[in-house]
Write an enzyme that holds these catalytic residues in place. Structure first.
Site, mmCIF file in Angstrom:
data_model
loop_
_atom_site.group_PDB
_atom_site.id
_atom_site.type_symbol
_atom_site.label_atom_id
_atom_site.label_comp_id
_atom_site.label_asym_id
_atom_site.label_seq_id
_atom_site.Cartn_x
_atom_site.Cartn_y
_atom_site.Cartn_z
ATOM 1 C CE LYS A 206 -3.594 2.138 2.782
ATOM 2 N NZ LYS A 206 -4.410 2.025 3.998
ATOM 3 C CD GLU A 212 9.860 -5.761 6.761
ATOM 4 O OE1 GLU A 212 9.734 -4.640 6.208
ATOM 5 O OE2 GLU A 212 9.517 -5.977 7.939
ATOM 6 N N GLY A 267 -4.732 -2.133 5.369
ATOM 7 C CA GLY A 267 -3.977 -3.283 4.868
ATOM 8 C C GLY A 267 -4.611 -4.616 5.234
ATOM 9 N NE ARG A 268 -5.888 -4.016 11.510
ATOM 10 C CZ ARG A 268 -5.249 -2.857 11.547
ATOM 11 N NH1 ARG A 268 -4.183 -2.666 10.794
ATOM 12 N NH2 ARG A 268 -5.658 -1.866 12.317
ATOM 13 C CD GLU A 353 -1.369 -4.836 11.921
ATOM 14 O OE1 GLU A 353 -0.418 -5.622 11.962
ATOM 15 O OE2 GLU A 353 -1.781 -4.334 10.874
ATOM 16 C CG HIS A 384 -3.776 -35.909 18.349
ATOM 17 N ND1 HIS A 384 -3.981 -37.148 18.921
ATOM 18 C CD2 HIS A 384 -4.817 -35.692 17.511
ATOM 19 C CE1 HIS A 384 -5.095 -37.668 18.415
ATOM 20 N NE2 HIS A 384 -5.618 -36.813 17.563
ATOM 21 C CE LYS A 512 5.418 -1.277 8.071
ATOM 22 N NZ LYS A 512 4.455 -0.828 7.060
#
Ligand code: G6Q
Length: 549
Positions: A206, A212, A267-268, A353, A384, A512
């Site tokens: 965005k 990264e 973003g999310r 977030e 398990h 960041k």
């Protein structure tokens, strides 16, 4: 006291919670044969059973009163009509507009968002068709076989979770891969088997500033140019999705290869926008639209239904009840469908977030717990592993059990075994096994009294552990869209109830900035910044080993 804790309905719930802590769900079920009918809801192919919570009719009534005292309906209206409810970033929050195909204009700040959304969808459609039909060719004239999405956080988790969940609907026209980690191991592993002549990269960011993603994108470009020996090849192998066209162009992406997104899409919450391009490439545009339509159906349900019949509202109220009032600190997401294996990671970001914050809309530190930590796994694998903790630890972990009546890939004899476990677990978590039952059982098995006395306390399951069951007919694009939208609206509702700014993420921004500063120290000998003693020594150790290896 904050505005919320001053509310009479909040105080009533606090007192009511103190009383309810002494109740056991076994007794509540015994006293009410209609408990399931009273506390369950069917909407758009979803059956939501919330009867296995420590609630009574009074609890739910008080929670709905609280929701009205918090003006939830007014906030819902504000979101759907494009008011700037993301206060700290001064933005509207309109992921719902991305899946509204009604074509009725939505005017925000003088712009018709419906038109913008529809023309972006047209761009996705045209591009998807060109790639999938082989009209879009790589630099050497070969058709695209592999698509690599480079992005992180909201620009990765949503599309990747959906691609994984719907992979049985893919016609394998192209193979879609994801690179999110700046650890070079991931991109190296993804690129190793791929052919640059047939690989298309989507750079999803965005902001188009995320280190990264930029680092991975540069590596991908070098990989391509090393094969093509020609920078012009980039135009045939790189597209971008970004709200920052300027940075994307500077980076070397042709303007006509940039897909728009907007600041009113967080973003999310962005997989419904061009961030979902890898989904459309993998499944075809029609299935991408089905995903949007499934979400839109739930948007309509959330927008139009009274609170008492509103699935996401009830999900949010129960989370508030279990965590803020009854004191649970985490919540498990336990899908039993293998295709949903990334769902808990996705919801972890979406909820934590959004609402993992401790300051309210007015900048005051809140005097109540906000949202729980979210974690989970495919339920059967969890059984398990960590279910021991769910059944017998001192901590009560409310859990969402998510399953389907039909498997996406029916294999004789499997699905009923899976679902028998699904139903058994919520029954056991609720009902438990008391000491008398344990002792009788051991006695019936012929155990000695000494053995029974030793072992009985360890076999007691107190039960009374809250669970929600979400039962779908089947995982498909439409139902998955709906499922995600249910959780999105749950998160919005939680934010309103808790007075939390759900749509910013300052905690992400801090990290960041700090990493950029330290990166200079790691790569330049003459740069040294002041740090705490621990961080300085860690950096020193890293640089020393690196220099001597
Ligand atoms: C999501 C967050 C965060 C964001 C990533 C990637 O809501 O804001 O996860 O999506 O940090 O950001 P870019 O898309 O800007 O690269």
């Amino acid at each position: 006291m904050t505005a919320r804790t001053k509310l009479q309905s909040w105080q009533h719930l606090t007192n009511h919670a103190d009383k309810m802590k002494d109740e056991h769900m076994n007794d509540l079920f015994a006293a009410d044969e209609q408990r399931f009918n009273r506390f369950s809801l069917k909407v758009s192919g979803f059956l939501f059973d919330y009867s296995k919570n420590l609630i009574t009719a009074e609890t739910m009534q008080s929670l709905f009163t609280l929701a009205r005292d918090c003006h939830l309906e007014e906030w819902r209206e504000k979101m759907f009509t494009g008011e700037r409810i993301n206060q700290t970033e001064d933005r509207a929050v309109l992921h719902v507009a991305l899946r509204d195909r009604s074509k009725s204009p939505l005017i925000v700040d003088g712009e018709n968002l419906t038109e913008m959304v529809n023309s972006a969808l047209e761009q996705i459609n045209a591009f998807t068709q060109r790639v999938r039909t082989g009209e879009w060719l790589g630099y050497s004239g070969k058709r695209i076989s592999d698509v690599v999405n480079i992005g992180v956080g909201g620009s990765n988790l949503g599309p990747q979770m959906v691609t994984e969940a719907l992979k049985h609907y893919s016609d394998n026209c192209v193979n879609v891969h994801y690179v999110s980690n700046v650890d070079g191991t991931q991109i190296a592993d993804v690129l190793r088997p791929l052919d640059p002549e047939k690989t298309l990269f989507i750079i999803s960011s965005k902001t188009f500033t995320t280190t990264e993603t930029m680092t991975n994108a540069q590596t991908a470009m070098k990989w391509l140019v090393a094969s093509a020996f020609d920078e012009n090849a980039i135009a045939k192998h790189f597209v971008a999705v970004s709200a920052n066209k300027e940075n994307a162009t500077k980076f070397g992406i042709k303007e006509e290869n940039i897909f728009d997104m907007w600041d009113w899409v967080g973003g999310r919450f962005s997989l419904w926008s061009a961030i979902g391009l890898p989904i459309a490439l993998d499944l075809g545009f029609d299935k991408f639209i089905e995903l949007l339509e499934g979400a839109h159906e739930i948007d309509q349900h959330f927008y139009n239904s009274p609170l008492e019949q509103n699935m996401p509202v009830i999900m949010a109220l129960l989370s508030l009840w279990n965590c803020t009032f009854l004191g649970s600190q985490s919540q498990a997401i336990l899908p039993y469908d293998q295709p949903l294996h990334m769902l808990s990671a996705y919801l972890q970001q979406a909820e934590m977030e959004s609402n993992g914050k401790s300051v309210n809309w007015f900048g005051e530190t809140v005097d109540y717990p906000t949202v729980p930590s979210i974690w989970g796994e495919i339920g059967i694998n969890g059984q398990h592993a960590f279910y021991q903790y769910l059944h017998q630890s001192n901590n009560v972990v409310p859990a969402d059990f998510i399953g389907s009546v039909e498997s996406t890939t029916p294999v004789q004899g499997h699905h009923d075994t899976l679902m028998a476990n699904f139903f058994a677990q919520t029954e056991a978590l609720m009902g438990g096994v008391n000491e008398t039952q344990v002792r009788e059982d051991l006695k019936a098995k012929g155990r000695t009294q000494e053995y029974i006395d030793n072992v009985a306390p360890h076999k007691v399951h107190k039960g009374n552990r809250p669970t929600n069951t979400i039962l779908m007919n089947r995982i498909e694009p439409r139902s998955l869209g709906g499922l995600i939208a249910l959780y999105e609206h749950k998160i919005f509702t939680q934010g309103v109830l808790l007075q939390i700014c759900s749509f910013d993420q300052w905690g992400v921004e801090l990290g960041k900035g700090l990493a950029n500063r330290i990166q200079q120290e790691l790569t330049q000998d003459d740069v040294s910044n002041p740090h705490d003693n621990s961080t300085s020594e860690l950096i020193k150790h890293y640089k020393h080993i690196k220099a001597n290896s």
